[in-house]
Enzyme design. Structure first.
Site, mmCIF file in Angstrom:
data_model
loop_
_atom_site.group_PDB
_atom_site.id
_atom_site.type_symbol
_atom_site.label_atom_id
_atom_site.label_comp_id
_atom_site.label_asym_id
_atom_site.label_seq_id
_atom_site.Cartn_x
_atom_site.Cartn_y
_atom_site.Cartn_z
ATOM 1 N N ASN A 17 71.246 54.013 82.013
ATOM 2 C CA ASN A 17 69.824 53.674 81.864
ATOM 3 C C ASN A 17 69.165 54.833 81.122
ATOM 4 O OD1 ASN A 17 67.316 52.537 84.313
ATOM 5 N ND2 ASN A 17 67.356 52.365 82.099
ATOM 6 N N GLN A 47 63.074 53.824 79.929
ATOM 7 C CA GLN A 47 61.875 54.218 80.677
ATOM 8 C C GLN A 47 61.475 55.652 80.335
ATOM 9 O OE1 GLN A 47 64.156 52.128 82.491
ATOM 10 N NE2 GLN A 47 62.624 50.563 82.029
ATOM 11 N N CYS A 76 61.345 52.752 89.085
ATOM 12 C CA CYS A 76 62.565 52.899 88.284
ATOM 13 C C CYS A 76 63.489 53.837 89.045
ATOM 14 C CB CYS A 76 62.259 53.451 86.897
ATOM 15 S SG CYS A 76 63.744 53.739 85.896
ATOM 16 N N GLY A 77 64.442 53.272 89.755
ATOM 17 C CA GLY A 77 65.317 54.080 90.591
ATOM 18 C C GLY A 77 66.173 55.045 89.799
ATOM 19 N N ASN A 197 62.208 41.093 85.941
ATOM 20 C CA ASN A 197 63.534 41.569 85.577
ATOM 21 C C ASN A 197 64.532 40.466 85.921
ATOM 22 O OD1 ASN A 197 62.992 44.647 85.092
ATOM 23 N ND2 ASN A 197 61.922 44.144 86.988
ATOM 24 N N ARG A 216 62.616 43.956 82.349
ATOM 25 C CA ARG A 216 61.248 43.662 81.932
ATOM 26 C C ARG A 216 60.698 44.821 81.110
ATOM 27 N NH1 ARG A 216 56.292 43.563 86.235
ATOM 28 N NH2 ARG A 216 57.091 45.697 86.437
ATOM 29 N N CYS A 224 69.980 49.161 85.680
ATOM 30 C CA CYS A 224 68.619 49.072 86.215
ATOM 31 C C CYS A 224 68.723 49.285 87.717
ATOM 32 C CB CYS A 224 67.984 47.721 85.897
ATOM 33 S SG CYS A 224 66.320 47.525 86.597
ATOM 34 N N SER A 226 66.409 49.515 90.185
ATOM 35 C CA SER A 226 65.665 48.621 91.079
ATOM 36 C C SER A 226 66.298 47.239 91.109
ATOM 37 C CB SER A 226 64.189 48.545 90.671
ATOM 38 O OG SER A 226 64.028 48.001 89.377
#
Length: 293
Positions: A17, A47, A76-77, A197, A216, A224, A226
Site C-alpha cells: 500500500n 494515501q 488507513c490501517g 471500498n 475508494r 488495503c 481497513s
C-alpha cells in the site's frame, strides 16, 4: 503558497500500500485537496498521511488522510503502521495514540522486529453507520449484484464500516474477475452515498483468507488494511472463520484479530521506508483550492 512547500516527506509502503507521510505538527497550516493531488502527480501514492498538531490530550497527532484523488479517508490501517514506524524510529516508546476522523487509534510495536500493530477500533454494521442509501436489516449480505438478474457475476456482498465503508464479495477465485472494470462501478453505486471500498475475498479455511481490493479514491491497490479488517470481521460474522485470521493480499500478509470482549479489530503487519525527500514549491503552483484540511 502551500503548507507543503519545502516540507520533508517519507515515501513508504505497508505491504505494498503506497504511503506518503508528512509531519506538519510544527505548522498547523491548511493542506488542500489540490495539494494532495499535486503530491500524487510527483510521488505516486495510495494515501497521504498528514501529521497535524494534536487536538486531544494524550494523543501524538491528529492524522489527516488523503486519497490520491484528493478525497479524504477516515481510516488507513497500512498508513497508520507507516506513521508508527516513523515515530518509533530512534525511540524506546512502545505505544502511540493518534486521532483520526474515524476516532482514536492506538499503535504499538508488533511481536517481531519490523512488525507493528494498530487497534482499528470496533466495526459498525448498521446500515446508517456504513452508510447505505436504504435500509438493510442484515448487512451480512445485502441485495446488490453486477450482471444479469438470473446469472449475476458478483452478488450479495457483506458490508462493514471500519471508519470507512466496505463491501466484500465472496468468490471462489479472486483473480477470475476484472476488478479494474467492476471496482469503479461498485465504488460509485447509488447504494453507497459516500462511495465504498470493494473487495473480492476467498475463504481458504478458518484461519486464512485471500483478497483483492479496489480502494475508494485510490483504485486498484496491492493492500488495503481497513479492507483486510472489514473482510476478516465479515467472514467471522458469517461463522466461516475464526476471530484470528491470516489475510493474504497482493502485497503481502496481515494478521487480523477481532478481539473478544470489546470487539476491537487488531491489525499486525510490516511497514517499509523506501526513501525520503523534500517537496519542491513549484509542485503546488496553481493548487488554488483553499479548503482547509
Amino acid at each position: 503558497m502551500s503548507a507543503l512547500d519545502n516540507r520533508l516527506f517519507a515515501k513508504m509502503n505497508g505491504i505494498g500500500n503506497e504511503i506518503v507521510v508528512v509531519d506538519l505538527r510544527d505548522q498547523p497550516a491548511p493542506v488542500t485537496p489540490d495539494d494532495a493531488r499535486a503530491v500524487a502527480a510527483h510521488v505516486p501514492y495510495d494515501q497521504l498521511m498528514l501529521l497535524q498538531p494534536a487536538r486531544l490530550p494524550g494523543t501524538e497527532a491528529f492524522v489527516r488522510i488523503y486519497n490520491n484523488d484528493g478525497s479524504e479517508s477516515g481510516a488507513c490501517g497500512n498508513g497508520m503502521r507507516c506513521v508508527a514506524r516513523q515515530l518509533f524510529a530512534g525511540s524506546d516508546q512502545q505505544g502511540l495514540t493518534f486521532e483520526t476522523r474515524a476516532g482514536l487509534l492506538n499503535c504499538w510495536r508488533g511481536p517481531a522486529e519490523g512488525l507493528f500493530t494498530v487497534d482499528m477500533g470496533a466495526p459498525k454494521f448498521g446500515w446508517q453507520d456504513i452508510p447505505l442509501a436504504e435500509e438493510f436489516r442484515d448487512t451480512r449480505g445485502i441485495e446488490l449484484q453486477i450482471g444479469p438478474i438470473d446469472a449475476p457475476i458478483l452478488h450479495t456482498p457483506s458490508v462493514v464500516s471500519m471508519g470507512n465503508p466496505h463491501a466484500i464479495f465472496w468468490v471462489d477465485d479472486i483473480h477470475a474477475y476484472d476488478l479494474g472494470q467492476f471496482g469503479p462501478l461498485l465504488e460509485n453505486h447509488p447504494i453507497f452515498p459516500e462511495r465504498a471500498n470493494i473487495t473480492l475475498a476467498h475463504i481458504v479455511d478458518r484461519q486464512h483468507i485471500t483478497m483483492r481490493t479496489w480502494e475508494r479514491g485510490a483504485g486498484l491497490t496491492r493492500a488495503c488494511g481497513s479492507a483486510a479488517c472489514a473482510t476478516a470481521v465479515a467472514a467471522a460474522r458469517l461463522r466461516r472463520t475464526d476471530r484470528i485470521v491470516e489475510m493474504t493480499l497482493p502485497g503481502g500478509k496481515l494478521t487480523i484479530e477481532w478481539r473478544e470482549g470489546d470487539d476491537h479489530v487488531l491489525m499486525t503487519g510490516g511497514a517499509e521506508l523506501e526513501f525520503e525527500g523534500r517537496f519542491d514549491p513549484a509542485l503546488f503552483v496553481g493548487a488554488c483550492d483553499t479548503t482547509a484540511a
